[in-house]
Design an enzyme around this catalytic site. Sequence first.
Site, PDB file in Angstrom:
ATOM      1  N   ILE A   1     -34.282  43.604  24.096  1.00  0.00           N
ATOM      2  CA  ILE A   1     -33.980  44.853  24.800  1.00  0.00           C
ATOM      3  C   ILE A   1     -34.630  46.021  24.074  1.00  0.00           C
ATOM      4  CG2 ILE A   1     -32.143  46.380  25.617  1.00  0.00           C
ATOM      5  CD1 ILE A   1     -30.285  43.932  25.561  1.00  0.00           C
TER       6      ILE A   1
ATOM      7  N   GLY B   1     -37.613  48.187  16.102  1.00  0.00           N
ATOM      8  CA  GLY B   1     -36.197  47.881  16.241  1.00  0.00           C
ATOM      9  C   GLY B   1     -35.707  47.811  17.665  1.00  0.00           C
ATOM     10  N   SER B   2     -34.416  47.708  17.866  1.00  0.00           N
ATOM     11  CA  SER B   2     -33.718  47.713  19.141  1.00  0.00           C
ATOM     12  C   SER B   2     -32.563  46.732  19.127  1.00  0.00           C
ATOM     13  CB  SER B   2     -34.647  47.442  20.315  1.00  0.00           C
ATOM     14  OG  SER B   2     -33.998  47.821  21.513  1.00  0.00           O
ATOM     15  N   ARG B   3     -32.528  45.778  20.082  1.00  0.00           N
ATOM     16  CA  ARG B   3     -31.342  44.944  20.227  1.00  0.00           C
ATOM     17  C   ARG B   3     -31.705  43.621  20.880  1.00  0.00           C
ATOM     18  NH1 ARG B   3     -25.902  46.981  23.394  1.00  0.00           N
ATOM     19  NH2 ARG B   3     -25.269  44.987  24.271  1.00  0.00           N
TER      20      ARG B   3
END
Length: 219
Positions: A157, A187-189
């Site tokens: 995501i 980065g992120s999820r």
Amino acid sequence: MKLHREGYTIMAVTAIILVLINLGIQYLLPEGYWIPRIVLVASVFVFLLVVQFFRVPARTVHKSDRQIVAPCDGKVVVIEEVVETEYFKGPRRQVSIFMSPINVHVNWNPISGVIQYFKYHPGLYLVAWHPKSSTENERTTVVIKNKQGIEVLFRQIAGAAARRIRWYVKEGDQVEQSTEMGFIKFGSRVDLFLPLDAEIKVNLQDKTVGSVTVLAELK
């Protein structure tokens, strides 16, 4: 440790820009000014910061058909039962990992098996912890089916800053646990959707090591 190929262009462009800035400042200011030294130190810091985004550390992994390993470095921010609506269309156990800018950004396959389903979704760039980021942000959905017939879904995501998702798999590919499947720049999820009877081995706020940390065990 090596550097990831996704960062080669960014690192080269960053280096060129910083060199030009420093040369320009040295040309414009008389010798003896302290400003060029400050700019040089700041430039080195910025370059090293960019380089660390693309580091790929060497890791020792132990593969297991029963275990699901973390697909990324980060922090566990969600453990809950939800209804997954895209593929399973039913209840699953969700485990979500937030990747900060200082984490390693490589993504790994959580289990071995065959890619049963893959889809890329263009979308928004809400902050990664926003409740709707899992369904409205730019993302990929990947489902791996192991040799026991158990399917695990996970999503890369994008977030407010991470707008560059990369993946190296497609439907029908045979993949091995803890091998590289993609990359999320800056980065992120990552969300995982597991069978309800999977035994979760992590807690909220736990730090994960991608390709190493065991998130759950399958029955």
